[in-house]
Design an enzyme around this catalytic site. Structure first.
Site, short mmCIF file in Angstrom:
data_model
loop_
_atom_site.label_atom_id
_atom_site.label_comp_id
_atom_site.label_asym_id
_atom_site.label_seq_id
_atom_site.Cartn_x
_atom_site.Cartn_y
_atom_site.Cartn_z
N TYR A 290 0.80 -1.22 0.00
CA TYR A 290 0.00 0.00 0.00
C TYR A 290 0.84 1.28 0.00
CZ TYR A 290 -3.48 -3.43 1.40
OH TYR A 290 -4.29 -4.54 1.46
N SER B 198 -3.61 -6.82 8.14
CA SER B 198 -4.30 -7.19 6.92
C SER B 198 -3.33 -7.90 5.97
CB SER B 198 -4.94 -5.95 6.28
OG SER B 198 -5.90 -6.30 5.33
N TYR B 199 -3.16 -7.40 4.75
CA TYR B 199 -2.19 -7.98 3.82
C TYR B 199 -0.82 -8.02 4.48
CZ TYR B 199 0.06 -8.88 -0.75
OH TYR B 199 0.77 -9.42 -1.79
N TRP C 60 -11.09 -3.61 -3.59
CA TRP C 60 -9.65 -3.79 -3.36
C TRP C 60 -8.91 -3.94 -4.69
CZ3 TRP C 60 -5.44 -6.89 -4.13
CH2 TRP C 60 -4.36 -6.76 -3.25
N ASP D 32 -13.97 -6.52 12.79
CA ASP D 32 -13.02 -6.68 11.69
C ASP D 32 -13.45 -7.83 10.79
OD1 ASP D 32 -10.65 -6.53 10.11
OD2 ASP D 32 -9.86 -8.22 11.26
N HIS E 182 -11.84 -2.87 10.79
CA HIS E 182 -10.57 -3.13 10.12
C HIS E 182 -9.67 -1.90 10.12
CE1 HIS E 182 -8.13 -5.80 7.66
NE2 HIS E 182 -7.92 -4.84 6.79
#
Length: 560
Positions: free
Chosen positions: A41, A112-113, A160, A254, A283
């Site tokens: 990101y 997250s990722y 996304w 989340d 989240h």
């Protein structure tokens, strides 16, 4: 303490690809432990830097490394989500361990990722990795990331993929500049128009929006045709390969809540050094207001000294120091689990998750809309509603990540509950508080006039003023044949909430939550565009009861 920042440092991978990183190093001789975050990101994006502020962390005696993953930001390579995180994670950990002033021990952090890059690196077993701290990330991608209960997590997949597509288009060497500009403009319009256009694409598997740009997707659609790619980001089944301490961060709202809990349980049951902290967070929102509620300053992740070492980042740094520094004389709480109990709005330490003292209570869905602990009558009538895929029940809050028009969190369900295609079952006002902490399940005896359909259930806390606040929800996709009466289980995942005196417990039952989950077209063919209206029946009699199972904590007290 002064901090030196070195930007755009080259990090060579084993195949010759060069990734880029920013390194924050404290002045002084060190040696210092290293904390690494690998993100798609943008390594300098404000949201990413706020997860663990690099200057603040470096001033406390850590080298901080923020790296762009392959093909993102300043890094070279091909963009394919998750494909290279196993090898690239290993190589980056070993590179970071050899930085000047490093003590050879590396920890990883982020959500997250970025949390999944930690699990993938840990599974690769780089010898210099000493600890991981994954936040709001999944365990099994088919249970939260790519799908849920057999439905596609469409609300996440589409935004996304498209939002990550701007950089992909800009870096595509095959596109001339004027084509890049045109596609970027159209993509921006599609992102902004997702609520009214893109989310309604049919068939989902060949979404016109995604087909138009040929973007590498998050993976929900790719997994249909190439199920082996799920292994690129699956944590489930990998815990036995991971022998480093893990600090697990989750939020009751989340989208990856249950994955966080499952990861913690797997590591703890394997006898690994694991800790768990769960707040009332979504989240991406970690302080008031969260949805329609305020939980107080105690609920904030940052800046409020509500944990033994300060705020959650202070606690995280103390935990990293305990596992990575040579002077690891840091005292940590004796209990490994810390949860925020909503309703009572307080943190509580626990010896384990799930809570051993919680007992399962069945609350039965009654004809006429009641919800009782008493057994149903032998001849109790059937509840019915009509599900039309052309007019699905809209998503309204809950544990999700979607386009901006669909905020997550504890939202009032009044607009949803006013619909004819949503059944509502509500208890009498409570005379005493009831704490529900743990995993929730709804069992339906149900039938549909369609050969395939979905069953969606939701648990809500009804306040005395009438607000019906979502706590948890779930979906199951079934193929039973028209009018077959079957028993269906819906996993609502987990929560921790005290229903206060005067509040009521409510269960919703319906057949859609769109666009979070793709619509069941009721035809048995999700690759088509044809739809079928279905007549849905929920049974309540003694032989075919429908009920919710709640993990009720006696008195809500912590165990000794």
């Amino acid at each position: 303490m002064t901090v030196t920042v070195e930007a755009d440092m080259p990090v060579p991978m084993r195949d010759g690809t060069v990734l880029r990183a920013d390194v924050y190093t404290p002045d002084g001789d060190g040696p210092w432990p290293v904390l690494l975050s690998r993100t798609p990101y943008g390594r300098a994006a404000p949201d990413h830097l706020m997860v663990l502020e690099p200057v603040r962390a470096a001033q406390k005696g850590f080298i901080i490394v923020h790296q762009d993953t392959r093909s993102r930001g300043g890094s070279e390579g091909e963009w394919m989500p998750f494909r290279h995180e196993y090898d690239d994670g290993y190589d980056t950990v070993e590179w970071a361990a050899r930085l000047p002033k490093a003590n050879g021990r590396v920890g990883m952090f982020g959500g997250s990722y970025v949390g999944n890059t930690q699990w993938r690196a840990a599974a690769a077993q780089p010898p210099s990795l000493g600890a991981i701290s994954p936040m709001v990330t999944w365990c099994d991608p088919m249970d939260g990331l790519y799908g849920r209960g057999g439905a596609i997590e469409w609300g996440l997949e589409l935004p996304w993929t498209t939002q990550m597509g701007f950089e992909y288009l800009a870096k595509n060497p095959a596109l001339p500049p004027e084509e890049k500009a045109r596609l970027a403009g159209e993509l921006l319009a599609d992102v902004d128009g997702m609520k009214d256009r893109g989310y309604w694409d049919l068939p989902v598997r060949r979404s016109p929006t995604l087909e138009k740009y040929k973007l590498p997707g998050l993976g929900a659609i790719r997994a249909i045709d190439q199920p082996e790619t799920v292994s690129w980001c699956r944590v489930a089944g990998q815990h036995d390969r991971i022998d480093v301490p893990s600090l697990h961060w989750g939020g009751w709202y989340d989208i990856f809540l249950q994955g966080t809990l499952d990861n913690y349980v797997a590591m703890a049951e394997a006898g690994k050094d694991a800790r768990l902290l769960v707040g009332p967070w979504t989240h991406g929102v970690f302080r008031d207001p969260i949805g329609d509620l305020c939980f107080g300053a105690m609920a904030s992740r940052l800046y409020a000294p509500v944990h033994p070492h300060g705020d959650t980042n202070d606690f995280q740094l103390a935990w990293f120091r305990r596992h990575l520094a040579t002077d690891a004389g840091v005292t940590l709480p004796d209990t490994p689990v810390r949860i925020f109990v909503m309703g009572r709005n307080e943190w509580r330490d626990e010896p384990a998750w799930p809570l051993a003292r919680a007992r399962t209570e069945q609350h039965f869905l009654r004809n006429g809309g009641g919800l009782t602990t008493g057994n149903p009558d032998a001849a109790e009538d059937v509840s019915t509603f009509i599900y039309d895929p052309a007019d699905p029940v809209p998503t309204l809050g809950g544990p999700l990540v979607m386009a901006a028009a669909y905020p997550a969190g504890p939202l009032d369900q009044a607009p949803v509950e006013a619909r004819d295609d949503v059944l509502v079952f509500t208890s009498a006002p409570l005379e005493e508080e009831v704490e529900v902490t743990g995993r929730i399940r709804v069992v339906l005896h149900a039938a549909s006039s369609a050969p395939s359909t979905d069953w969606v259930a939701r648990l809500c806390d009804v306040h005395p003023d009438g607000r019906s606040i979502i706590l948890a929800d779930g979906i199951t996709r079934v193929v039973t044949g028209a009018d077959a009466i079957d028993r269906h289980e819906i996993d609502l995942w987990s929560t921790s909430n005290v229903f206060l005196p005067g509040h009521r417990i409510r269960v919703q039952v319906t057949s859609s939550c769109f666009p979070r989950w793709d619509r069941n077209l009721n035809t048995g063919d999700q690759d088509g565009t044809a739809m079928q209206v279905a007549r849905q029946r929920i049974f309540h009699d003694a032989d075919r009861p429908s009920f919710i199972e709640l993990p009720v904590v006696p008195g809500g007290q912590a165990s000794a």
